[in-house]
Design an enzyme around this catalytic site. Structure first.
Site, PDB file in Angstrom:
ATOM      1  N   SER A 553       0.849  -1.189   0.000  1.00 55.12           N
ATOM      2  CA  SER A 553       0.000   0.000   0.000  1.00 55.12           C
ATOM      3  C   SER A 553       0.889   1.245   0.000  1.00 55.12           C
ATOM      4  O   SER A 553       1.679   1.431  -0.926  1.00 55.12           O
ATOM      5  CB  SER A 553      -0.934  -0.036   1.204  1.00 55.12           C
ATOM      6  OG  SER A 553      -1.905   0.979   1.114  1.00 55.12           O
ATOM      7  N   HIS A 669      -8.042  -4.959  -0.777  1.00 54.86           N
ATOM      8  CA  HIS A 669      -6.775  -4.289  -0.477  1.00 54.86           C
ATOM      9  C   HIS A 669      -5.842  -5.170   0.348  1.00 54.86           C
ATOM     10  O   HIS A 669      -4.630  -4.956   0.355  1.00 54.86           O
ATOM     11  CB  HIS A 669      -7.041  -2.969   0.250  1.00 54.86           C
ATOM     12  CG  HIS A 669      -5.828  -2.112   0.385  1.00 54.86           C
ATOM     13  ND1 HIS A 669      -5.038  -1.757  -0.693  1.00 54.86           N
ATOM     14  CD2 HIS A 669      -5.246  -1.548   1.466  1.00 54.86           C
ATOM     15  CE1 HIS A 669      -4.040  -1.009  -0.282  1.00 54.86           C
ATOM     16  NE2 HIS A 669      -4.139  -0.870   1.027  1.00 54.86           N
TER      17      HIS A 669
END
Length: 694
Positions: A553, A669
């Protein structure tokens, strides 16, 4: 400077921004589910799997990690709702998971007796959907009805359904919302606050709710009454009810940026502003309001430092009084963790850090006065504390863990240092030969940056140790010690050294550590990470060709920056669900919400500094880059998979041969939707590291 020259420079900057927007050859890869895009993805996956699945350790490693993830000996962490303790659990028999409950008496047994409340695997089969359990929001104080959030494939967008606990079934004609990025909470037994996709214009630029409404049972969603309406440029708008016996607060929050918001109290349908700084966080403990500061707050002759936690009577505060008791004041080495405030019936519990090691503080509010005590707990590692029942008791759960010590869960009683061991995770790798040390590296500007290192006690300082350096450095996230059975099995047991860098941008030393690397100062985080790498080499722990790095991320952006700025320092890079195209990041999915962290690339002056750390714009042909593996997920609706896709395609077109790519078709995610996918991704990543670093 003369005005014509200034105008020319500004015009040039604007043209440069426009050119950057219009010259993206690989933008077609941003079409997430496009036929051409997915064909490209599948071709890349086949290449990467074809290489990594041939590694001798891959199959065994995948099996070992899956066994760890599915192990029934893991701690089943619980939360109390009414008379029961609830847990969500995944294992080999329940790959999607089961929501279940038990009593405390049963929970204390070695093998608790669990009662299934909702079986996600059965539901997915029945409805032919790839459901992932995201959240449950249950109705206070009886906890008899819950708003269940279900995601397709692990995405942030969810379907919401009302669920009846007694019958263990979804409520016919109950509150139901279609798939969207949604915020819901109970306002009363027959009404909920809801922020969702109400139609065109109802979402912010970040893709989150712009409007929050009050929805009465039995009425259509179209009849819900608007409570608050934010602006399109806001991050999100939400409403929640914060309550305990005798106290109830309806709070509306307008998220202005990732770190700033306006907080309102709703009483009788009317809103009144809670006049704290926009960057402060608010919570309540009975009659007291708690204010966690992110920046200094000057009131009269006194300035409360950033990172402080202040308390005062809420009614008096709303009437204009500004006399506070400080429950926490940071020092040069201490910080209150970002979500480090929890409550029992009579106590406020604080999770703090001292040189990135956990500490617990108790505060009691009695007869209008606050008193405190430090809780005796393990001196090294990470500590977590959470109150069990704000209405009913002063009991709390305490967790302790470090890199070599598996998680332990204790039952504590506020006011006492006695802790009853409830559960302990077994060791999944042999840690007897290893030790943990904490070193510091001097960054480019002279700041000392701490890092943890896990190594063999007999490690030779000859520069030949395969070393994996992990980092994040953003959003005030602290990297405190954790027990990673996967890293232990896949890396440490095989002879590797594991390092975690506490670089600026994180929250290890509170808001000041985070704010030191915001926007135009972002390079400091990257300098910190490079300094840790250089320190490892200077200490002769490793050398560039033996040094691998990993991050996801925002940490994936860190990996991309290291790849492009310091290719000389590393032998391998694992870049997970990354941000990489910093020119378009604010136009992709939730990216607009992060401009408070990185800056706005649509503003010419800000793009000037953002461009310097945009990996997509700094990759160059003819440079010798370290081996790199990009991993992402098709179902990630937070960080767009187009970042990794485009970076890989651009490197391939430049003739860079030592780059690989793998995209999980599900997973959100987190990168994986279930334990099998997680085990597979982990095995691919560590197989890549061993292959390329040896």
């Amino acid at each position: 400077m003369k005005k014509p020259l200034l105008s020319l420079l500004l015009a040039t900057m604007v043209l440069n921004v426009q050119a950057a927007k219009q010259s993206d050859t690989y933008q077609w890869l941003e079409e997430v589910g496009g036929t051409k895009s997915l064909e490209w993805v599948k071709a890349q996956n086949a290449i990467s799997r074809g290489m990594l699945e041939q590694e001798p350790s891959y199959a065994a490693l995948r099996s070992q990690i899956l066994d760890i993830l599915d192990s029934k000996a893991r701690i089943p962490y619980v939360s109390k709702l009414g008379d029961y303790y609830y847990n969500f659990w995944r294992d080999a028999e329940h790959p999607r998971g089961v929501w279940r409950r038990t009593t405390m008496a049963s929970y204390k047994a070695a093998e608790p007796k669990w009662e299934t409340v909702l079986d996600l695997d059965a539901l997915a089969r029945e409805e032919n959907e790839n459901w992932v359990f995201k959240n449950s929001n249950c109705r206070y104080p009886n906890y008899d009805r819950c708003l269940i959030e279900l995601s397709r494939g692990g995405a942030d967008a969810v379907v919401v359904r009302e669920f009846d606990i007694a019958s263990k079934s979804f409520v016919k004609d109950g509150f139901t919302l279609p798939e969207a990025k949604t915020s819901v909470s109970w306002q009363s037994a027959n009404a909920i606050f809801v922020g969702t996709d109400f139609g065109p214009g109802s979402q912010t630029d970040s893709g989150y709710p712009r409007i929050v409404k009050l929805w009465e049972r039995g009425a259509p969603l179209s009849a819900a009454k608007t409570v608050y309406e934010g602006q399109k440029a806001d991050i999100s708008v939400s409403a929640n009810v914060l309550e305990r016996t005798g106290y109830r607060y309806e709070v509306v929050e307008r998220g202005l940026t990732f770190y700033t918001s306006e907080t309102w109290l709703r009483e009788g349908g009317k809103l009144s502003r809670i006049a704290v700084p926009d960057d402060a966080k608010v919570s309540f403990f009975g009659p007291q309001i708690l204010v966690h500061l992110r920046k200094p707050w000057r009131i009269g002759d006194q300035t409360w430092p950033a990172g402080s936690l202040l308390a005062t009577d809420f009614k008096a505060f709303q009437a204009g009084q500004r006399q506070f008791t400080s429950l926490f004041t940071p020092t040069a080495t201490t910080a209150l963790e970002r979500d480090g405030v929890s409550f029992t019936k009579n106590y406020v519990l604080l999770s703090t850090l001292d040189k990135v090691k956990g500490r617990i503080i108790e505060w009691q509010f009695d007869a209008g006065k606050w008193t405190s005590r430090n809780v005796t707990a393990p001196a090294f590692g990470s500590l977590g504390v959470i109150g069990i029942d704000e209405d009913g008791s002063d009991e709390y759960f305490l967790t302790h863990v470090d890199f070599l010590t598996p998680d332990s869960l204790y039952l504590g009683q506020a006011g006492s240092d006695d802790h009853e061991l409830l559960k302990q995770r077994p060791a999944f790798f042999d840690a007897s030969h290893f030790e943990i040390a904490q070193y510091e590296a001097k960054s480019k500007d002279g700041v000392q940056v701490p890092y943890f290192i896990v190594k063999n006690r007999d490690m030779k300082l000859d520069g030949n140790n395969p070393t994996l350096l992990y980092g994040y450095g953003g959003f005030e996230v602290s990297l405190t010690p954790w027990y990673s059975a996967g890293a232990g099995k896949a890396w440490l047991e095989k002879g590797g050294v594991y390092v975690v860098a506490n670089i600026r941008g994180g929250g290890e030393f509170g808001p000041r550590w985070h704010q030191a690397a915001l926007k135009q100062h972002r390079q400091k985080a990257y300098d910190d990470f490079a300094a840790v790498a250089e320190d490892l080499i200077a200490r002769k722990i490793t050398q560039p060709k033996k040094l691998g790095i990993m991050g996801g991320s925002n940490g994936g952006l860190l990996m991309g920056v290291m790849l492009t700025q310091r290719p000389d320092l590393f032998g391998a890079v694992v870049c997970q669900v990354p941000l990489l195209d910093m020119r378009r990041y604010n136009q992709l999915l939730a990216g607009a919400s992060w401009m408070g962290e990185f800056g706005n690339p649509d503003v010419a002056s800000e793009w000037q500094y953002i461009r310097k750390f945009s990996p997509y714009h700094n990759i160059k042909a003819g440079v010798k880059y370290p081996n790199v593996l990009f991993t992402t997920s098709t179902r990630d609706d937070r960080v767009h998979p187009g970042h990794a896709r485009k970076m890989m395609a651009k490197m391939q077109n430049m003739g860079i041969k030592n780059a690989w790519y793998y995209e999980n078709i599900e997973g959100g995610h987190a990168g994986a939707a279930d334990n099998r996918q997680k085990a597979d991704m982990t095995a691919l990543e560590y197989s890549f590291l061993w292959k390329t670093l040896n």
